[in-house]
Design an enzyme around this catalytic site. Structure first.
Site, PDB file in Angstrom:
ATOM      1  CG  ASP A 189     -48.572  -5.441 -12.778  1.00  0.00           C
ATOM      2  OD1 ASP A 189     -49.656  -6.363 -12.496  1.00  0.00           O
ATOM      3  OD2 ASP A 189     -47.970  -5.063 -11.857  1.00  0.00           O
TER       4      ASP A 189
ATOM      5  CG  ASP B  57     -44.733  -1.034 -11.123  1.00  0.00           C
ATOM      6  OD1 ASP B  57     -45.723  -0.613 -12.110  1.00  0.00           O
ATOM      7  OD2 ASP B  57     -45.072  -2.079 -10.548  1.00  0.00           O
TER       8      ASP B  57
ATOM      9  CE  LYS C  17     -47.977  -8.096  -9.116  1.00  0.00           C
ATOM     10  NZ  LYS C  17     -48.112  -6.712  -9.801  1.00  0.00           N
TER      11      LYS C  17
ATOM     12  CD  GLU D  31     -44.612  -4.109 -13.795  1.00  0.00           C
ATOM     13  OE1 GLU D  31     -43.657  -4.468 -14.394  1.00  0.00           O
ATOM     14  OE2 GLU D  31     -45.203  -4.201 -12.649  1.00  0.00           O
TER      15      GLU D  31
ATOM     16  CE  LYS E 298     -43.449  -1.217  -7.083  1.00  0.00           C
ATOM     17  NZ  LYS E 298     -43.894  -2.329  -8.204  1.00  0.00           N
TER      18      LYS E 298
END
Ligand code: MG
Length: 368
Positions: free
Chosen positions: A241, A193, A265, A218, A165
């Site tokens: 995402d 991400d 997701k 991402e 992240k």
């Protein structure tokens, strides 16, 4: 077959250690998870779980699932849970939008459909593709050294795919990505991400400054419009995402070449029925997938394992095991578990995972 009873359970899932997104702006310590059990007049039942990642990650929250179920559940009593498309149409008519509310209901119907068919869910989704499904770690944002230590923690558990992240400021993110890329091992994937934290200017600057081989970025920015701007000015692979809300986003992502990868997701897109439609679009158009949940226990992880197992490995980069970050396990010894950094979808009919009622406790709502 008719639905006779829908029971809703709530369980707090504490994280083993605090977790930070987007340069520490979002801190998470506890997940509010909702479990749905659907009983039928033929004695077969199914389970689903809905667990948003806190209240700030997406427009979704645990109490929202239970409030939405108050509207939906009474109208599904008497319906046939095996007719998953019809169940989804009924839910969409009853409560437009609110896809994450509907996901645990839809998943419980697939669990029943599998049990009735005598097949694991991946097989009624169309395939049990050979080979295990790689699990991606979820590396909390931090200093370059802290993030590398976290990656080593997951390496020791067998992981070879890591979701790091980032998303603070340009200089720090370049330092983080450079450090992690320099320490990336052969055969290992580290992807970055951003969780929509960058403005297009920041995304373009960072992505054009780093040498991130065998990687992708991402959700670099908030919206598809912003990501399209970044796409036109960078060459690094991009994954969408949080920007993939519903099926209608998918043709645009493809037509405008916004991303080569999408992260589906299951809770966010409304359950397995709708995730399957996205899977099929991606398979037809050459878009690569990650299959994950927004959060949850082994039950949620097992759902992702089934959908990911139904996708040829060349088109599925991996999934995620939220259970490894939790201190509570509501189904000890059951469901998909980490085996050398991978999941294998269970062989039993349905999902192949059943919560322990002593851990789950009494329902907070019952519809019958
Ligand atoms: Mg993501």
């Amino acid at each position: 077959m008719k639905i006779t009873r829908i029971s809703v359970h709530q369980l707090d899932l504490p994280l083993a250690k605090p977790y930070f997104l987007s340069g520490g702006r979002l801190k998470f310590e506890l997940l509010d998870s909702t479990f749905v059990r659907i009983d039928t007049d033929e004695g077969i039942h199914g389970w689903g779980e809905g667990c948003p990642w806190g209240v700030t990650y997406l427009p979704a929250h645990g109490k929202g699932i239970r409030a939405g179920l108050e509207e939906i559940a009474p109208l599904l009593i008497g319906e046939d849970p095996r007719q998953v498309d019809r169940i989804n149409r009924l839910m969409d008519i009853t409560l437009p939008g609110h896809l994450y509310v509907k996901s645990p209901m839809d998943i419980a119907c697939w669990d029943i459909l599998g049990k009735v068919s005598g097949l694991p869910v991946c097989e009624i989704l169309g395939a049990r593709e050979p080979g295990p499904v790689p699990i991606a770690s979820s590396i909390s944002t931090g200093s370059p050294g802290e993030m590398m230590a976290d990656i080593q923690f997951y390496r020791d558990k067998g992981y070879r795919v890591h979701s790091a992240k980032v998303g603070a400021n340009v200089d720090l993110d370049i330092a983080r990505i450079t450090h992690l890329s320099e320490n990336q091992k052969v055969g290992e994937t580290i992807f970055y991400d951003v969780n929509r934290a960058w403005l297009p200017r920041e995304a373009i600057t960072v992505m054009n400054s780093v040498d991130a081989a065998n990687s992708w970025f991402e959700q670099p920015c908030e919206t598809l419009d912003e990501i399209a701007m970044v796409r036109a000015r960078t060459t690094q692979p991009i994954c969408v995402d949080e920007g993939l809300h519903a099926f209608t986003d998918m043709p645009r992502i493809h037509r405008d070449s916004i991303a080569e990868i999408v992260n589906i997701k299951i809770n966010r897109v409304g359950g397995l029925t709708k995730a399957k439609r996205l899977r099929d679009f991606c398979l037809e158009t050459g878009i690569t997938m990650l299959i994950m949940e927004t959060g949850g226990s082994v039950l949620s992880d097992t759902v992702t394992a089934h959908l990911a197992q139904s996708i040829p490995s060349v088109s599925c980069l991996g999934t995620w095991s939220c259970q490894e970050m939790l201190t509570v396990d509501p189904a000890p010894g059951r469901g998909a578990r980490n085996i050398d950094g991978c999941f294998i979808a269970p062989e039993e009919p349905g999902l192949g995972v059943e919560p322990d009622m002593d851990i789950l406790g009494d329902p907070v709502a019952v519809y019958q």
